[in-house]
Structure formats: C-alpha cells, structure tokens
Design a protein around this motif. Structure first.
Motif: not given
Lengths: 214, 1069
Positions: A169-174, A159-164, A125-129, A111-114
């Motif tokens: 508004g962005k996806v953290s590692l958690a 997907t963002l909505k699902r993971m966030d 953060y994985i952002t929308k962009e 998970i961390k790697f990906c």
C-alpha cells in the motif's frame, strides 16, 4: 588582501581535498570552483546572519534562478534532501555532495535522490497522501466541470498500484527503483526535482569556467 | 432452451449468476411455454421422461410434504420418490425448502401437484438452474446444443464413447427434444419482440436534439439541461459502449428537469428507462434498470417531471388547434427535416416533433405496427442488431443458420471477450513484422527489381477497418483510455507524464487499444505534445506513438494529422533519447508512400542521415559513444523504411548517406548491421547505389557479413549482392572476396525461404560470369541447386532455375544437370503460371536442350509441347523466351519435323505471333521459323498460313537483332514453291539490301544467305541490282567466313547470270 586571499586559497584547497573523498563526480579543481561559488552565494545571502550555510529562502531562489524550478513543494523537498544534517542550512559539504547527484548523478543516485525528495516525512515510504500532496494542483481542468481533485486521486491510485510491487500500500525505495528502471519517465513522476540538461550546462559553465578565469 | 434462457430471457442483473427473472410479458410467455412442455412431456414422450438427469435440478420450492400423495415415501418433512436411479438416489427428493428432481417424469408429476403455483415453480427452477441443459444432459451435450452441429450420427457416437448405457437412444432423443423446444421458444419470443415497438439511434438522437432545443431559461422551458454521458458516437449512431450495445442499449442521458432531481436515463431499443446513475465511469452495476420502460423520452419525462408534462401538453394543445390537413403536412415536413434540412423556425419544428412523437404514441397504443426503420448502417452490421433482430428479418432462415447466428452473439456477449483479445494480439503480430516481410520478399522479386524501386508495388494496401468486429466487443480499456486522454488534456507536465506512463501499461500493440486511442481523440493530444517544450512529455508521447503505429490505420491517421512533421522536427533536437525515439517512430510510420514523401518534404532524410554520422571507430565504445551509435541505429532504421521510395533513395544519396552507411557497415553489432544492410539492399535497386557500393568497397564488408550467423542479416546481404551482381565487376569482387562459397553454404539453410530466395538470387546473378560458374563447380553448387528445383516457393524457384539456366551454358554442366535428375523437375515447372519463373524455366530448358542426351529426355517428357504451349502465354517475355528455347529443341530433336507436325495448331500459332509488336518476340519467332522451315513439309504448312507476307511486312525494321533472325527466316522460307517470287512481290527485297549497311556482322551473314536464296528469282535480281547490292556483296565476299563468302558470291553470280542472259537475248533476238 593578497595574504588573506592566499590564506583563503589554502583553506579552500584543504577543504576541497577533504570533500573530494566523498564526492564522486567532481574533480578536485571543480570542487574548488564550487567552494568559491558557494562562498559567493553565501555572501549574496540576503540575511547572512551567523549561519554557515544557505538558508531555505536563499536555496529556493537559487533553484528558481539557476535551475528553473518553480514548484514550492518540490523546492522545499529538494532543500530537505540537500540538508542531510537537518539543521535548516545547507553547508558547503552538503551543497557539493548534493550537487554531485543533482548535476551528474548516475541513475542509481538519481533514483535515491528523487525518492528522498518525494518522501516528505522521511519514513522511507512514499505514501498515497504524499503523492496526493505533491500532485494536488497538477490536474488543471477537466471537461464538464468534473472535479480535478477526483482525477488526481484516481491517478494517485493508478500510480500507487503500478509502483507498489510488494503490495504493502505504499512505495518503498525498492519499489520506486524497480518502477523507474522499467520506465525512466517515472524518475521525476511527482514533480521536477532535477535540473534539465540546459540549466546543468549553464550552471557548470558559469561555475567552472568563470571561476577558472579568475 | 439454453440459448433462449441465456439470451432472450430478461434477467434483472445481466452479468451475475444469481439474477432473477424479471416480470415482463416476454418472460411470462417463456415460462408458460416451458411449463406446457414439461406438463406434456410424460404423456408425449414416456420413454424419454424416464431418462435420469446427469445432475438433479435443484431449487427452492414452496411445496411441502403434505402436498405429496401416496406414491411417495414421506417421513417428517422429507419426501422421497419410490423410483430410484441406478445408484439408488431417489428421482425426487424434497427436503424443504429445497427440492431435487432427476427426471422429466418426476418433474411432470411435481408440476401437476403444484396446482396454481405452477408458474412460480418453473420460475424458481429456472432461476436456480441457469443452465438446466447442462444438468439434464451433461456439459458436453449442452455445448452441442448451442453449437450448430445437428448431425445425429455424431451425437450417437458421442454418447457411445461417453458411456455405454442402454439408454443412449433416449438421451439423444431427449437432446433433440430440448433442442426443438429451444427453437420453438426462440421463434415465439421473436414473434413477440417484433410486435413491440423499438427505438433506434436516429430516433433517440432526434428526440434528444429536440429536447435540447427546449432547454434553457424562461417559463415555458421543458428541462434545465439534457446531456449525453459520452460525446463519442459510434458509427452506428449509438453512444453506449459496445458490450452494452449487445443488450440493445443505445445511449445514456443525464437530464435535469426543472422540478425534480437529476435523472439518469438509458435509451435502449426496448425503450427508455432510468438507470442507477451512469456517469462517465460506467460501473457495471450502474446499468441496472430502476424504473419502468417507456416508449420514448417524452413519456418518461412526463411521468417523472410534472412541469415537463404540463409544458409539453400546452404545446400539444397548440398543435391540436390546427386543422387536421395541416397536421399531416407538418408531420411530413419533420420527416424532410430529418433528412437534413433544418432551416425551419425553431418553434415550429419543436412542435412538429412533439406532434409526431405524440402521434406515434397513439399509434402504439392502438396496437399498430408502426416502427422506426433501423438506420442503414445498422442494418449492414448484422451483428450489431439487438438480439433477435436478425432473425426477425428473416423468419425463414434455416435453423442451422439461426443457431450459428445465436451462437455468435452469445460468444460476443459473454466470455468471449478474453478470447477476442487474444485473437487481436495475434492478428496484430503480422502487421508488426511486416517490415521484415516486405523487405525480404522485395529481395526475392525477380528481374524487374532492377529497373525500378523494389517495393513500390508492395505498398501497404488500404486495409479495410476491422471496426465492426472490434466495435462490438470493445473492452473496458476503451473507457480507461478515454479517461486518460482527458487527463492528458487537463493535466500539467507532471500529470501528463504520469498519465502517459499509465497509458504505456496498456497493451499498445493490441488493435483495440490503438483504435481506442484514436477514437477518443488521443492521437491529436499525443501529436500536440510533440510540439510542446516538455521533453518528458515528448518522450512519453513518442513511446506511445511508436507502439501504436504498428497499426496501419494509426500510421495513416498520424500522417493525416500532420504528426509526422512534428516527429521529423524532433529528429534534430538536442535530447538524445528524443532523437532516437523520433527516428524509431519514423521507421514504423513511414511504411507507406505518403508518409515517406512527408519525411522527405520536411527535410527528414537529411536529418536522419545526419544521425548516422557518429563514431568513426565502431569497436570499443564508451558509454557516451554507445548512445550515439544507438541513435545512428535508429536513424538507419528510419532510413530503411524511407528507402522504399525511389526519390528517398536519391535524397539519401544526395545527403551523403552512402559513405556513412558504408562506415556503419563495419560495426560489429548485428542490431546495427541489419538496418544498414537492409537499407543498402533496398537502395541497390538504383544503379547509382550499385556503383557506389562497389566503389566504396562495401562488397568486401558485405561478403564478410554474409559469413555471420544471423539469418536475417545474411538474407539482406545476399539480397544486396543479388541486386549488385548485375554488374560484372561486382561479380568478380564477390568471387575475389570468397563470397561464392559462402553463398553456396547458405543453400543449406533451406528452411528459411526468404534467406534461400536471396541466396539463390545472388548465386543466379553471380553465375552470369562464367568464371564464377567454374568456381561454383568447385563447391558442387549445381548439384545443390538441382535439388532445390522441387518443393520450393516460387520466389526461390525463379532464382534457382535462373541459376541453373546460367550454369547450363557450360557443356559439362548440362550433363551434370541430367545426371542429378534435373531435367524432369525443369520440364515439370513448364506447367506453372508465374511469368518470371516461366521465363527462366524456358531459358534453362532451352540451354539444356542444346545437349543431345538431354534432348532425348525432354522429348520423352513431352517438354517441347509444353514449351510450345507457352507461346500462348500473354507475357511477351514468356513468349520470346519459349520461342528461343524451341530453337535448340527443334535442332536437336530426333525426328524434329514429325514432332513439330504432331503439335496440332502449333505452326499456325507461330505464324500468328509474327503479328506481335514486341521485337524480342518477333526475333525469337523468326529464329524458330528458320529452324522449322528446314523441314519442307512444315515449310509448306507455314506458307499456307501466310508466313511470307507477314515476314515481308517486318523487313522495314531497324532492330539488328530482329533483322538478323528475320533475314534467316526469309532465307529458309524461300525454299518452298513460289515463295522467292512472293517475297519479291511483297517488297521484302529492297529493305534486305539495306541490311548490308548494318554494322552487325551477324546481320550480314543471314542477309547474304537470304539474298542468295532470293536471287534465284530474276525479278528479285533486278530489284537487288537496282538497290546497289553488288558493291556491298563484293565487300562481304572478302569476309573470313566461308558461308558468308559463298552466299555473297552465289548471289552476285545469280545477278550476273541474269544480266548475261539478258545480254544474250538482246544480242540474238
């Protein structure tokens, strides 16, 4: 020659000793094998230059040839993730530490790697962009000449909505961790960045058994 | 009024609460009606007019203070009425631009003040008070108005309990008045609607088809393109989503005319109009009407596209040049084509359609009532009718019905969506649990379970689709799913996986989603994914299939599409997760015969059995082994489902599944044991399995598992024992492993009926061995069982009674049954209808009747008559069982002869049963006749009913059991009148002699007795002698049985005496 190889051997052993303290999933002998293999790869490098590691191009061709990856964006991202000291070369240490997760990582490590792979600017953060960038060409066609790009945008939103989970508004590692634990398929959601079972088996066979025979 | 306003009035924005009433003739009419109602209210119902509203009606008015006259308190711009309510609020308050009114009388006055703006005031009032009834009477009343309950007394009660006002009466009257108004309005509006021309899906479709053909290139083309927004067509011909269908909308079109910009068009039953641009997303506000309504597409296009108008007029002209008679023919031919003969030349057809449309056009203008017929399917699904249609068809419907119909539609259209969802999720639950259910009831199935596969008879029935209902209220999920399926089709592996993950977030157990996936072609896509090389796509697809397969229709569709083959193929893939998922999905899909057959035919059984071969030691597993065990568990689940077909049972056995199942039976995990034991108990219907279960030593494990504390597990275990205990050795093993006590302890879980049925079944079968009965005695099983004779479901009763019947074979148990009060419930059960139960009950009653004290009770309870009447039961099993039970009853009843005679028609019934073709019935009836014939009077009656020839006719049988009782009956029937001779004449003697050659000694006994009786007739003696009776009789005389000796000897003596007499005659005369 034999003296040299004996010297070499000693060097390799001490290096393996050192590395085995950092690497969980390989035995010492396996690490030795990996070091040898690394040296071979290094020697094969098209422009060996003065560098003491694999350069980006070489690394990409390994990913392509040995692990069947083809997405340039993802391969670059994997390179970035391996290259922990950000010197644009993969040292033997980085190589073996990376492979440890790459080949045998636990779910946590993967998970961390990906996440690191997908977090292309390294801001945690994985952002929308970033998502959109990775998925840009993933929707090939839609009926009625609809714009695939719109579809991708739509899917990124979903997907963002699902993971966030924390609604920032962005996806953290958690966030990512939670999402993957809920649905394992999301581990490589934005592109294949881990090898499949078959290529792992092939690679390990080649490196460990082949080397042991020598 | 509430209903009319919410349903019939045409609001500009359907969903929002601040909409305006549109300027349509319908609304105009509505307003006028309401206005005249208000105007006349004060004069017609003065008392009710004074009733103070619950809340004031408030709206923005055009009135100003100066409009009011003297009887108001006017200060500046604020106007107050002099009348006040009980709390001192003025009944009318104007503080511009708002006005508050609290009674009809004020409303009435106000309307009179407004002069020429009356309609505007009413309109403003209604727009600002979307639900005036709530304000006038309070919400509970408004609900009442919309409900169909019109019971006045109930209303009174309601009002009274709500408030102790003196004006109760008024309120109710007011309510009734409003209700009446509502009804009147609806009727008026419907009348109005029925005058309007309506479109229907078929007509729209024809028109679109026609226009499509005229698209293309060239000068004379009418349009660039014409397209539906949705390719999906509902069964009623509409393409609009169902929640729009309730507004009468049929479909949406995107038309590109040659000379103007793209048109977004809504086709509804009311006509054709432009919308705000519905593409495929279908945002809510897009549906809004942005143009006038036209009768049909052509007229809309004519007004929007000059070139279209020009070109179509040209064509019209061409048609008009034709002579008029031909014109008519053309119209007819179009009609014919609509019924499916599209071979005409394209040009001509096109013209015809135009012509027809045009004609219709004029007809409409002329005010004719020409109307498209709704297509028949639409008609059937009454609730799909646009509002008003149903009523329109049956104007005479009672008001109650009308109300409820309206109510239903309202529910469908408004907030009921969420409620519907809830309903569905609940209703999908039983389906989901059905494997459990099916299995358990299988275990509880009586006797025939053992002869054939237990559940073949309980296959899933073809469930009627619940489409109509769900159709009318498909939620937004439908469109989301359609979009996602499109994405899967067009995306690469990454995108597909993401989309699949999104799809998983839907409530896939909900029928709406399941059917939506199927209806938008999602099943094909998911199944196609299974044949790709993408592991992650396959996993995602299976995860979804596994869930949506909870629906019967989906399961069938998967099998029809060949999806099950693909799933079977995956079972032996290399990826563990895939194997497990595939097996799990098979477990769910293979719930009907065709699916099970498919699994077998594509080698699935073998593959699944292979999954079971995992770890030999099931305790202390490593992580890796745990995965293997999980796969084995999924495999077993699949086999469990498959094992409901007899052939699959064979296939599992042939694939070597039994020993593997035996190994898994030692698992410590309940999640594993349940499918394993489930499969075993399912398969135990086959003798080969029963033997294997016994020889592989599984009984020991089963008994051990019986001691677990999981009800389901115990149930399957008991079920397995139930089936296996047919075999004596198994019964002994169960006793040996101390299973009997466990079984008895299960009886305490009387709340779980499935478990109870299985446990009692096992006890029943185990009690066939008398050693077991003795052992059960130690645990006081009989006492518990007798308590279970009342208030239990039939599947439990069958087993309990069966067990009691077996227990009663031991004399001391008969007394126990009596002591525990078991006789009465047993006799009561004789009145039931379940045949399996009746067989067991009669058997138990018969067993009890062998005890004299019990017999007294049975007699008191009129039990004999009840048993006797069961002879009329159509089931041969019940007939014979009842007849057998009668034997001890007649034997032990105090005044048996009198008792038998008291049963009117009883003897005739018995004699008639001798015509049965079932040997068991015949044997039992013969036995009963033998008992009855002991009473001479009854024998006379039997004879009158023709018992002799009927018995004689049966004598040719080779069935030893029948022979024995037949001979007994003949023997006893000889005791009356000339019956002996009659038997001889009927040819009964010769076959009886043959009986002596039988190997069954009990046949010999009764035959010898019968022959002895028959030999009292000289002619019979001659026949016997001729048939060589003497030799076997002499042989029988050597038997140990005294009775037999005596009978044989007596018979020989009679023959001998006859011979002597003959000799004498010859010598002396």
């Amino acid at each position: 020659m034999s003296e040299l190889s004996a010297m070499n051997r000693k060097k390799i052993q001490s290096l393996a000793d050192k590395l085995s303290k950092h690497v969980n999933h390989f035995s010492k002998t396996e690490i030795e094998c990996l070091i040898c293999d690394f040296n071979v790869l290094l020697r094969e490098q098209i422009n060996p230059g003065k560098a003491n590691g694999l350069d980006r191009q070489n690394f990409r061709s390994i990913l392509y040839n040995k692990f069947g990856m083809s997405d340039a964006i993802i391969m670059d991202a994997v390179f970035r993730t391996f290259d922990t000291d950000v010197d644009s070369f993969i040292s033997v240490k980085e190589w073996i530490e990376g492979l440890s997760v790459f080949l045998r990582g636990t779910l946590d490590e993967k998970i961390k790697f990906c996440f690191q792979v997908y977090d292309s600017n390294g801001d945690n953060y994985i952002t929308k962009e970033e998502m959109f960038h990775m998925l840009r060409n993933s929707l090939i066609q839609l009926p009625n000449d609809e714009d695939p790009e719109e579809g991708v945008k739509d899917m990124v939103e979903i997907t963002l909505k699902r993971m966030d989970y924390d609604h920032d508004g962005k996806v953290s590692l958690a966030d990512f961790d939670k999402a993957v634990r809920e649905e394992n398929l999301l581990l490589e959601a934005f592109g294949t960045c881990l090898p499949d079972r078959k290529s792992i088996r092939g690679f390990e066979q080649q490196v460990f058994q082949h080397q042991l025979e020598k | 009024m509430g209903i009319t306003l919410s349903r019939a009035a045409q609001w500009t924005t359907a969903s929002s609460n601040i909409g305006k009433l549109e300027f349509t003739p319908m609304n105009e009419l509505l307003l006028k009606e309401i206005l005249s109602f208000v105007e006349e209210f004060s004069s017609q119902h003065p008392q009710q007019a004074e009733h103070v509203f619950k809340e004031p009606l408030q709206w923005t008015t055009t009135l100003v203070a100066s409009d009011f006259k003297t009887d108001y308190d006017i200060s500046d711009s604020v106007v107050q009425s002099q009348e006040k309510d009980s709390e001192g609020h003025p009944l009318l308050l104007l503080s511009p631009p708002n006005v508050y009114v609290r009674s009809f009388s004020q409303l009435c006055k106000l309307v009179h003040l407004t002069n020429d703006k009356k309609l505007e005031e009413v309109r403003a009032c209604l727009e600002d008070n979307r639900n005036p009834v709530v304000k006038v009477l309070g919400p509970s009343f408004a609900a009442e108005l919309e409900g169909d309950n019109q019971d006045e007394t109930r209303l009174f009660a309601k009002v009274k309990e709500e408030e102790e006002h003196k004006d109760t009466d008024d309120k109710v009257k007011l309510f009734l008045l409003l209700q009446n108004l509502d009804k009147q309005l609806l009727i008026k509006l419907l009348h109005e609607i029925s005058q309007q021309v309506e479109l229907n899906p078929a007509a729209v479709k024809n028109e679109v088809e026609m226009l499509k053909r005229s698209c293309g290139n060239g000068e004379s083309r009418l349009l660039k393109s014409i397209q539906y927004t949705s390719d999906y067509e509902f069964s009623n011909g509409c393409r609009a989503p169902p929640w729009r269908q309730v507004h009468g909308e049929i479909c949406y079109l995107v038309i590109e005319p040659c000379d103007s910009e793209t048109l977004y068009i809504t086709c509804s039953t009311a006509g054709v109009f432009l919308n705000r641009g519905i593409k495929q997303k279908g945002e809510e506000n897009d549906y809004e009407r942005t143009s006038d309504t036209y009768e049909d597409l052509v007229s809309l296009l004519k007004s929007k596209s000059p070139q279209f108008a020009k070109n179509i007029n040209k064509q019209d002209c061409a048609v008009q040049e034709l002579p008029s008679t031909q014109k008519i023919q053309h119209v007819e031919s179009v009609d014919a084509e609509e019924q499916g003969q599209p071979q005409r030349s394209y040009e001509q057809q096109e013209k015809n359609v135009h012509e027809k449309a045009r004609q219709q056009h004029t007809a409409n203008k002329a005010g004719g009532k020409m109307k498209y017929e709704p297509c028949p399917r639409w008609k059937d699904l009454g609730l799909k009718c646009p509002p008003g249609r149903a009523e329109e068809k049956k104007p005479n419907k009672s008001s109650g019905e009308e109300k409820s119909g309206e109510m239903y539609k309202k529910k469908m259209a408004t907030g009921a969506k969420s409620k519907m969802k809830a309903d569905f999720s609940v209703s999908s639950l039983p389906g989901h649990l059905s494997p459990l259910k099916i299995k358990t009831s299988a275990g509880a199935l009586p006797v025939e379970v053992f002869s054939e596969s237990s559940t073949e008879s309980e296959e899933e029935e073809e469930q009627p689709e619940r489409r109509p209902e769900s159709n009318t209220d498909l939620p937004s999920e439908y469109w989301h799913i359609q979009k996602l399926v499109k994405y899967i089709k067009g995306g690469d592996q990454r995108f597909t996986v993401l989309t699949l993950c999104t799809l998983m977030d839907f409530n896939l157990m909900q029928e709406t989603c399941q059917l939506a996936i199927r209806d938008v072609g999602g099943l094909e896509v998911l199944i196609n994914l299974l044949d790709t090389n993408e592991v992650k796509c396959k996993i995602g697809s299976l995860k979804i299939l596994r869930k949506i397969s909870s629906s019967v229709q989906i399961r069938r569709a998967i099998v029809e599409m060949g999806g099950l083959q693909s799933i079977v193929k995956i079972v032996d893939s290399e990826e563990e997760e895939l194997m497990a998922l595939a097996a799990e999905t098979i477990a769910i899909v293979a719930r009907f015969p065709k699916a099970r057959r498919t699994v077998r035919q594509y080698g699935g059984i073998k593959k699944l059995v292979k999954l079971l071969d995992c770890v030999s030691n099931l305790a202390n597993l490593s992580v890796r082994q745990e995965k293997d065990v999980e796969i084995a568990r999924c495999g077993t689940l699949a086999l469990w489902s498959c094992s409901k077909s007899t052939r699959n049972k064979d296939a599992i056995r042939k694939a070597g599944g039994i020993p593997l199942l035996g190994r898994l039976l030692k698992s410590p995990h309940e999640s594993m044991l349940i499918p394993v034991v489930g499969t075993l108990q399912e398969c135990a219907s086959e003798e080969s399995y029963r033997i294997a279960i016994q020889t592989e030593g599984m009984i020991k494990d089963l008994v051990k598992i019986l001691g677990s504390d999981n009800d389901e597990l115990q149930m399957h275990c008991a079920s397995a024992i139930f089936k296996c205990a047919e075999d004596k050795q198994t019964r002994d093993l169960v006793r040996e492993y101390k299973g009997l006590q466990l079984l008895v302890s299960l009886l305490s879980k009387a709340d779980n009926k499935h478990l109870l049925a299985a446990a009692t079944g096992a006890i029943w079968k185990c009690s066939i061995s008398m050693e077991n009965v003795a052992k059960f005695g130690e645990y006081n099983a009989l006492e518990v069982l007798v308590n279970l004779l009342t208030d239990q479901p039939e599947e439990v009763l069958v087993n309990v009674v069966g067990a009691v019947g077996e227990f009663a074979q031991i004399p001391e148990n008969k007394a126990t049954i009596r002591r525990c009060g078991g006789i009465k419930p047993l006799v009561n059960l004789l009145t039931g209808t379940n045949q399996a139960l009746l067989v067991n009950v009669t058997k138990a009653v018969g067993a009890c009747a062998t005890d004299m004290d019990n017999m007294v009770i049975i007699d008191q309870l009129d039990g004999v008559r009840l048993v006797w009447s069961l002879l009329k039961n159509p089931s041969a099993d019940v007939q014979s069982s009842a007849a057998w039970a009668l034997c001890p009853c007649i034997n032990n009843a105090k005044d048996a002869g009198e008792m038998v005679r008291s049963l009117v028609g009883g003897l005739e019934l018995i004699v008639n049963l001798l015509k049965s073709t079932n040997n068991e019935v015949l044997a039992s009836i013969c036995a009963t006749i033998a008992k009855i014939a002991k009473d001479k009077e009854n024998l006379a009656v039997l004879t009158d009913h023709g018992v002799v020839p009927l018995l004689a006719k049966l004598t040719n049988t080779t069935d030893d059991r029948l022979r024995r009782h037949l001979a007994e009956a003949i023997g006893h029937c000889c005791m009356w009148g000339s019956n002996k001779a009659l038997f001889g004449e009927a040819g009964a003697v010769a076959p009886l002699v043959c009986y002596l050659k039988s190997k069954d000694s009990s046949v010999h006994q009764s035959t010898a007795m019968a022959l002895y009786q028959l030999s009292k007739d000289p002619n019979n003696c001659i026949t016997m002698h001729e048939k060589g009776v003497v030799k076997p009789l002499i042989h029988i005389m050597g038997s140990d049985e005294e009775m037999l000796q005596e009978a044989a000897a007596g018979c020989v003596r009679n023959i001998r005496l006859l011979a002597l007499a003959n000799r004498k005659v010859q010598l002396f005369y």
